[in-house]
Design a protein around this motif. Structure first.
Motif, PDB file in Angstrom:
ATOM      1  N   ARG A   1       0.817  -1.214   0.000  1.00 55.54           N
ATOM      2  CA  ARG A   1       0.000   0.000   0.000  1.00 55.54           C
ATOM      3  C   ARG A   1       0.851   1.264   0.000  1.00 55.54           C
ATOM      4  NH1 ARG A   1      -3.794  -0.206   4.943  1.00 55.54           N
ATOM      5  NH2 ARG A   1      -4.726   1.642   3.947  1.00 55.54           N
ATOM      6  N   SER A   2       2.003   1.218   0.615  1.00 60.98           N
ATOM      7  CA  SER A   2       2.837   2.432   0.679  1.00 60.98           C
ATOM      8  C   SER A   2       3.620   2.673  -0.600  1.00 60.98           C
ATOM      9  CB  SER A   2       3.814   2.349   1.851  1.00 60.98           C
ATOM     10  OG  SER A   2       4.899   1.471   1.567  1.00 60.98           O
ATOM     11  N   GLY A   3       3.916   1.595  -1.363  1.00 66.28           N
ATOM     12  CA  GLY A   3       4.683   1.740  -2.602  1.00 66.28           C
ATOM     13  C   GLY A   3       6.182   1.716  -2.415  1.00 66.28           C
TER      14      GLY A   3
ATOM     15  N   ALA B   1       3.130 -10.536  -8.303  1.00 71.14           N
ATOM     16  CA  ALA B   1       1.692 -10.546  -8.591  1.00 71.14           C
ATOM     17  C   ALA B   1       1.239 -11.999  -8.524  1.00 71.14           C
ATOM     18  CB  ALA B   1       1.405  -9.960  -9.970  1.00 71.14           C
ATOM     19  N   PRO B   2       0.160 -12.299  -7.809  1.00 62.64           N
ATOM     20  CA  PRO B   2      -0.260 -13.703  -7.654  1.00 62.64           C
ATOM     21  C   PRO B   2      -0.437 -14.392  -8.998  1.00 62.64           C
ATOM     22  CG  PRO B   2      -1.516 -12.271  -6.181  1.00 62.64           C
ATOM     23  CD  PRO B   2      -0.719 -11.368  -7.075  1.00 62.64           C
TER      24      PRO B   2
ATOM     25  N   SER C   1       3.386  -7.147   1.101  1.00 64.73           N
ATOM     26  CA  SER C   1       4.457  -6.265   0.636  1.00 64.73           C
ATOM     27  C   SER C   1       4.580  -6.240  -0.879  1.00 64.73           C
ATOM     28  CB  SER C   1       5.795  -6.697   1.251  1.00 64.73           C
ATOM     29  OG  SER C   1       5.809  -6.471   2.640  1.00 64.73           O
ATOM     30  N   ALA C   2       3.762  -7.018  -1.578  1.00 63.27           N
ATOM     31  CA  ALA C   2       3.843  -7.063  -3.036  1.00 63.27           C
ATOM     32  C   ALA C   2       3.441  -5.727  -3.645  1.00 63.27           C
ATOM     33  CB  ALA C   2       2.953  -8.164  -3.579  1.00 63.27           C
ATOM     34  N   HIS C   3       4.269  -5.228  -4.552  1.00 68.15           N
ATOM     35  CA  HIS C   3       4.027  -3.954  -5.237  1.00 68.15           C
ATOM     36  C   HIS C   3       4.852  -3.967  -6.515  1.00 68.15           C
ATOM     37  CE1 HIS C   3       4.254   0.381  -6.106  1.00 68.15           C
ATOM     38  NE2 HIS C   3       3.138   0.480  -5.396  1.00 68.15           N
ATOM     39  N   PRO C   4       4.403  -3.306  -7.588  1.00 65.07           N
ATOM     40  CA  PRO C   4       5.206  -3.276  -8.821  1.00 65.07           C
ATOM     41  C   PRO C   4       6.634  -2.785  -8.612  1.00 65.07           C
ATOM     42  CG  PRO C   4       2.995  -2.485  -9.272  1.00 65.07           C
ATOM     43  CD  PRO C   4       3.084  -2.673  -7.784  1.00 65.07           C
TER      44      PRO C   4
END
Length: 547
Positions: free
Chosen positions: A117-119, A397-398, A414-417
């Protein structure tokens, strides 16, 4: 470009000062009790009601981050830290967020959110949005990448804006020893350009720049040692109701000189902790202060030359590209490696095929998939010899078609691009260096699971803190991937501070309509013994007479 440590010749000053007068009025060793699980919120659109029992006495909160300090490093040789541990509440099982590095964990502390969410999931990344045609590593210290409000912004919005602000004098400050920490909290307000999440974050009111110090070390280190940072902290104690501090020497000395020098630096840093506490006492503010002492992550010492235990996969990725798979870029972050597909025109099918194949060969080099690819690609001689020491290779990404490669549940948030398309974690004692193994020549690394365990204790002179309490794990031998209800995490610091200071936050005050990912660390505070929804002891930083 990504920060790499250039070893400099500088001396570690070791001295010890005792912390006087710190008493332990509650020596009971308890496991966690029940308490508030998250920040209470008001979902109505009405303006929050200001309590009528506010006093003129501010409640001061100081967050002191000792970079990379591990819980078992607090002992008789660190008398000041030990006194705080014994006179407050200590969390024996605390966790950093993934990746266990400096920038994402300081952001977690100030936003109360996982990096999904934080990026901000790593120290280093490839900025695919800003530089799609130039794949390269750089520090993830751009505040425009921060997709969540910080406590500095929440405080301003809730307490200092409007026609009748509850506490227009509420003052914030930050003394952060590392340049990239200064930069990530610099805020967007200077140019009023919101990030992709539509947020305009504010810097602290008093935002000390470590580059302004005569002790600043650059290039490579890009920080100010504790000997010069601590006086800046003490100078700001009288004027700050909320003070966020990073002392970086324990981490930087370890990276420069190894474990033995780190042990000496811990003694020096402990002395500075005593100086900060003494300044609070001498200023008459200790009785109204909550002091949270934390670390952003732990430290794992690999080969002291930093070469023999170094893993590099860029040559492997280049070999896959030559064999017809999509080109990829590897960005190392100590104990983790972020892999990005660098062709923006890659089709979804080609992307998935590349990620699944690369993951199969890195996680199971003798498995069926990799054996087939090795035959097809002329032997696949470009697999690194240390491939067996890659603990995990996970999709960010799942992937429903290959679920074993998805991030473990306890770190999936913690997943983020910005984390890449595939993230690797090293075994204990190993680390990554890209594009070749000698690219990471420093002793001591973090980011990977062995460095998840961090320090968390809550102390101070305020009258409602539990003294001598240790919150222990409910199961024997928890692993780095366990997330137990009684554990603390760095995401718990923001909601705990929001409760302490009495910030009237509601879901609409968050960009995505959700509240904090973390919880209030209720075990540390006496009001929660009787009431799981204990009212805040302050409102916008001003103490309440009834509490």
């Amino acid at each position: 470009m990504s920060t790499k440590w250039r070893i400099a010749a500088w001396l570690v000053v070791v001295c010890v000062a005792l912390l006087g007068g710190c008493s332990d009025d509650d020596t009971v060793d308890l496991t966690a009790g029940s308490g508030a699980n998250s920040l209470p919120t008001d979902n109505s659109e009405a303006e929050p009601e200001i309590p009528d029992d506010l006093t003129d006495t501010p409640l001061k909160v100081v967050v002191l981050v000792i970079d990379s300090l591990m819980p078992d490093e607090i002992g008789t040789n660190t008398p000041n830290l030990l006194a705080l541990k014994q006179s407050g509440t200590f969390y024996a099982e605390s966790r950093a967020v993934f990746s266990a590095e400096t920038i994402p964990n300081h952001v977690a502390m100030m936003t109360g959110m996982y990096s999904g969410r934080s990026g901000i999931p790593t120290n280093n990344f490839w900025d695919r949005d800003a530089k799609p045609d130039t794949p390269e590593a750089e520090d993830l210290d751009n505040p425009n990448e921060l997709e969540a409000k910080t406590l500095f912004t929440h405080i301003d919005e809730q307490c200092r804006r409007g026609n009748n602000p509850p506490n227009p004098r509420f003052s914030t400050a930050a003394v952060l020893s590392k340049t990239y920490l200064y930069e990530i909290f610099e805020g967007d307000a200077a140019d009023l350009q919101p990030n992709d999440a539509g947020i305009v974050n504010l810097a602290p009111d008093d935002h000390w720049d470590p580059r302004s110090s005569k002790g600043y070390i650059d290039p490579g280190f890009e920080y100010t040692p504790d000997d010069f940072t601590t006086p800046q902290v003490i100078e700001r104690i009288p004027g700050a109701d909320f003070l966020f501090v990073n002392l970086g020497s324990v981490d930087r000395v370890a990276h420069a000189f190894g474990a033995a020098a780190r042990a000496g630096q811990i003694l020096s840093t402990d002395t500075h902790v005593g100086e900060i506490v003494e300044a609070l006492r001498e200023g008459g503010e200790w009785e109204n202060t909550v002091l949270i002492v934390a670390s952003d992550h732990g430290m794992d010492f690999s080969d002291q030359l930093g070469i023999g235990d170094n893993i590099s996969v860029q040559a492997t990725l280049d070999g896959f590209a030559e064999c017809g798979y999509e080109p990829m870029l590897a960005v190392d972050n100590g104990g983790t490696d972020s892999l990005y597909i660098s062709n923006p025109d890659a089709t979804p099918a080609s992307r998935q095929n590349t990620l699944e194949t690369v993951r199969a060969c890195l996680s199971e080099p003798n498995g069926q998939t990799c054996t087939r690819v090795r035959s097809m690609c002329g032997g696949l001689a470009f697999l690194p010899p240390q491939v067996e020491h890659i603990l995990g290779a996970w999709y960010t990404a799942p992937n429903a078609d290959a679920p074993p490669g998805n991030l473990p549940g306890s770190i999936a948030a913690s997943a983020h691009p910005n984390l890449g398309d595939l993230v690797l974690a090293a075994d204990d004692g190993f680390n990554f260096g890209e594009p070749v193994g000698v690219a990471n020549p420093i002793p001591g690394n973090h980011g990977h699971p062995v460095t998840f365990h961090n320090t968390m204790l809550i102390a101070g002179g305020i009258d409602f803190i539990h003294r001598g309490r240790e919150v222990t794990a409910s199961i024997p031998g928890p692993t780095p991937f366990d997330r137990l209800p009684e554990q603390s995490e760095n995401i718990d610091i923001a909601p705990t501070i929001a409760w302490l200071l009495g910030l009237p936050l509601a879901e609409e005050d968050f960009a995505d309509g959700q509240t904090f990912d973390g919880r209030i660390l209720a075990e540390a505070f006496k009001p929660f013994d009787q009431d799981p929804n204990a009212p805040a002891p302050a409102y916008c930083g001003l103490r309440r007479a009834a509490l």
